[in-house]
Design an enzyme around this catalytic site. Structure first.
Site, mmCIF file in Angstrom:
data_model
loop_
_atom_site.group_PDB
_atom_site.id
_atom_site.type_symbol
_atom_site.label_atom_id
_atom_site.label_comp_id
_atom_site.label_asym_id
_atom_site.label_seq_id
_atom_site.Cartn_x
_atom_site.Cartn_y
_atom_site.Cartn_z
ATOM 1 N N ASP A 28 0.839 -1.135 -0.126
ATOM 2 C CA ASP A 28 0.083 0.069 -0.034
ATOM 3 C C ASP A 28 1.117 1.180 0.026
ATOM 4 O O ASP A 28 2.386 0.736 -0.059
ATOM 5 C CB ASP A 28 -0.857 0.061 1.219
ATOM 6 C CG ASP A 28 -2.321 0.595 0.771
ATOM 7 O OD1 ASP A 28 -2.376 1.722 0.512
ATOM 8 O OD2 ASP A 28 -3.346 -0.242 1.028
ATOM 9 N N HIS A 69 -2.969 3.128 -4.577
ATOM 10 C CA HIS A 69 -2.315 2.614 -3.286
ATOM 11 C C HIS A 69 -0.939 2.239 -3.600
ATOM 12 O O HIS A 69 -0.592 1.214 -2.917
ATOM 13 C CB HIS A 69 -3.258 1.565 -2.667
ATOM 14 C CG HIS A 69 -4.506 2.092 -1.998
ATOM 15 N ND1 HIS A 69 -4.399 2.608 -0.919
ATOM 16 C CD2 HIS A 69 -5.887 1.933 -2.562
ATOM 17 C CE1 HIS A 69 -6.029 2.922 -0.518
ATOM 18 N NE2 HIS A 69 -6.605 2.703 -1.439
ATOM 19 N N GLU A 92 -10.044 2.378 -5.115
ATOM 20 C CA GLU A 92 -9.698 3.802 -4.807
ATOM 21 C C GLU A 92 -8.299 4.249 -5.620
ATOM 22 O O GLU A 92 -7.571 4.833 -5.098
ATOM 23 C CB GLU A 92 -9.392 3.948 -3.293
ATOM 24 C CG GLU A 92 -10.611 3.591 -2.575
ATOM 25 C CD GLU A 92 -10.226 3.648 -0.996
ATOM 26 O OE1 GLU A 92 -11.232 4.079 -0.278
ATOM 27 O OE2 GLU A 92 -9.179 3.208 -0.452
HETATM 28 C C1 ACM Z 1 -11.051 -0.551 0.425
HETATM 29 O O1 ACM Z 1 -11.464 -0.678 1.517
HETATM 30 N N1 ACM Z 1 -10.251 0.416 -0.122
HETATM 31 C C2 ACM Z 1 -11.131 -1.827 -0.509
#
Ligand code: ACM
Length: 634
Positions: A200, A274, A350
């Protein structure tokens, strides 16, 4: 032994078991439980029988014996055939309960745990441990406990094959030993899938030998203490020595350890968003190469009220850059070789498109591939990643954003987190689906008021978690593989708080994915949760008592000022409060279900819940300003 003596012993067993009145409190609730009269007392004279040529039976028996040795100070001696006063662990193909099902038969003179396969026997053993007194969870020998099993017949098998917990080891790194503890807890409650969120913005946690900078650079950030996402940006010269990573040997050890407890490990490499840790390691992977740093919890994304977001720093891999696919081929080659599980999760969630829009390379890609918008750009990327993952002999899974852009390969599976909507849509398109909606399965959310817990932007109370239904109406069940709960660790700095966030909500998820739908019963569940709290106390593990804490609901009083109500999840509590700064004991005014007028000059409200005159919740203090603020919110 002569007959009179054995009769007296049997009688003694019955008396003992009545004296102890053991209650059956298994989580997740088994499919069928029939309780009988009396009990079976385990003592040093009890023996154990299993097929010594079956490795899995040997292991289940050994694990049971190890728990007894730790807490009771004795082990059961193996014998060569079934007999009286024996616990029999049996694997045979004729039990017809699937690979994870089992039966337990406790009679006054013998106990049998039976399953078709090792996993079932393991789960039977876990249920058997939960039938024993709570002291079995301890790590020191206790001498004053009767190790009594209640007479019972249990027949059990899971509702879903995918019973997962996601563990984010990127936002905060957890050691191999801590990951093993996490797996131990999972296995106790019959979870079988560890979704390992390995990468991440805050850290790349898995050694990739062909890409050493991922862990030389990407695994390290600056240690900060306080509230994650609100930290001050680190100065350039602050040491980047906080974090860590798993070597490939560590990963093999985790996978091996998990497998012994019938837990598969699914790796997640979260791309193209991410990805700041990857980009900090190899800046060429970005559409906007430059100088990047692994994030340390300082804000770098603007989150808008409508759920959209704008990136202040480009944390994405560039879908228009061929180097990215060469990079991912290397990563997934090594990842696929380390994890035997059939799926690799590629994230996909995201992904901020802020730095893609108007980027010349992206514009060029869109023209070449006839992509209409940014969703289609991401979908192009997902398709390329799917090909790479498939070429390593694995299936791809991703968060529900991978549906966007419309060209998801049929073989891809979808994990639905933004509610169940994406999962429903995916199942209708014929994709396999795992449900893990924020509404019911997000373990990073607060469990009660932010006045007594580290504040997080959303709340998930235990009762709501217990209402999780992985297979929505109107969807063909065959596409729903199961469900899982997700533990994001931005705000989780240590193992104590980790357990607090996971338990008891993961009890609720365990029931949603294992127990028959028809067995749901909140009050019954609460009773069992309380019994398991006691087990956690014996084991000295932290858990969240938040279900006892009332929520404060506030609204404007039409006559002026404020009105408050308290909302409790657990029946039978009385909530006492004060507005004068003094501690509300159980003689203070109690909430009677009617809105309370906040006095004009009130001091902060203090409230606490009691059961039978004893405090059971934690005292909560909420300032009048905070109440006013909350009353403004829709
Ligand atoms: C997530 O909670 N961004 C998968």
């Amino acid at each position: 032994m002569n007959k009179i003596l054995s009769f007296l012993l049997a009688f003694f067993v019955v008396i003992q078991s009545h004296a102890q009145a053991p209650q059956i409190s298994i989580i997740p609730q088994p499919a069928e439980v029939r309780v009988g009269e009396g009990g079976f007392l385990i003592n040093a004279a009890t023996s154990i029988f299993y097929d010594a040529s079956n490795k899995e039976a040997v292991r289940a028996a050994a694990l049971f014996n190890a728990a007894l040795k730790r807490a009771a100070g004795f082990e059961l001696m193996p014998i060569a055939g079934p007999s009286k006063n024996t616990i029999h662990f049996s694997i045979a193909s004729n039990y017809n309960l699937g690979k994870e099902g089992y039966t337990i038969s406790v009679k006054q003179d013998k106990v049998q745990i039976s399953a078709s396969q090792g996993a079932g026997l393991f789960y039977g053993m876990q249920s058997l441990l939960q039938l024993l007194p709570k002291e079995i969870e301890g790590s020191k020998v206790v001498n004053d406990v009767q190790w009594n099993l209640p007479v019972v017949e249990i027949r059990d098998q899971p509702r879903f094959g995918w019973r997962g917990l996601m563990f984010d080891v990127s936002r905060h790194f957890f050691t191999v030993a801590q990951v093993k503890e996490f797996i131990d807890d999972m296995a106790r409650y019959k979870y079988n899938l560890l979704h390992f969120h390995l990468t991440d913005d805050q850290g790349w946690r898995i050694e990739i030998k062909s890409l050493p900078k991922l862990t030389e650079v990407g695994a390290w950030n600056v240690k900060k203490t306080g509230r994650f996402n609100f930290f001050t940006p680190p100065a350039d010269d602050e040491p980047r020595n906080h974090g860590g990573f798993y070597t490939q040997e560590d990963i093999k050890e985790i996978v091996r350890y998990a497998k012994e407890q019938y837990v598969d490990v699914m790796p997640e490499i979260d791309v193209p968003g991410h990805s700041l840790a990857a980009v900090a390691s190899y800046p060429d992977l970005s559409c906007t190469p430059g100088k990047y740093k692994v994030n340390s919890g300082d804000p770098f994304m603007d989150w808008h009220d409508d759920g959209t977001f704008t990136a202040l720093i480009d944390n994405t891999l560039c879908p228009a850059n061929e180097k990215v696919y060469t990079f991912l081929d290397k990563v997934f080659t090594e990842v696929a070789a380390l994890f035997p599980f059939e799926y690799i999760h590629m994230g996909g969630d995201e992904c901020a498109k802020t730095f893609w829009e108007n980027n010349p390379q992206i514009m060029e890609l869109m023209k070449r591939e006839k992509l209409k918008d940014m969703h289609e750009v991401q979908s192009y990327f997902v398709g390329r990643v799917s090909n790479i993952i498939n070429s390593k002999g694995k299936k791809m899974m991703g968060w529900d954003e991978i549906l966007e852009g419309g060209s998801l390969p049929a073989s891809a599976a979808v994990m639905s987190w933004r509610g169940t909507k994406g999962g429903i849509e995916a199942a209708k398109l014929g994709h396999e689906v795992v449900m893990s909606p924020t509404t019911h399965a997000y373990l990073d959310y607060m469990q009660t008021d932010g006045a007594i817990e580290p504040p997080v932007y959303a709340m998930l109370r235990l009762k709501k978690a217990y209402e999780f239904e992985p297979a929505p109406e109107g969807v063909d069940d065959k596409f729903i593989k199961g469900g899982q709960a997700n533990l994001w660790t931005e705000q989780i700095y240590n193992m104590r708080h980790l357990r607090y966030m996971v338990w008891p909500r993961a009890f609720a998820t365990a029931e949603a994915v294992w127990s028959p739908k028809s067995s749901r019963n909140w009050n019954n569940f609460v009773g069992r949760v309380e019994d398991h709290f006691k087990r956690f106390e014996v084991a000295d593990k932290k858990y969240a008592p938040s279900m006892y804490d009332p929520l404060v609901k506030v609204k404007k009083n039409p006559k002026g000022g404020l009105l408050v109500d308290f909302d409790s999840e657990v029946d039978g509590l009385s909530i006492h409060y004060s507005f004068d700064n003094s501690f509300p004991d159980h003689h203070y005014p109690a909430y009677e279900g009617k809105s309370i007028e906040v006095p004009v000059d009130a001091a902060p409200i203090k409230l606490i819940s009691y059961r039978n005159g004893k405090p059971i919740g934690r005292m909560m203090t909420v300032s009048i300003d905070e109440l006013k603020k909350r009353s403004e919110k829709k």
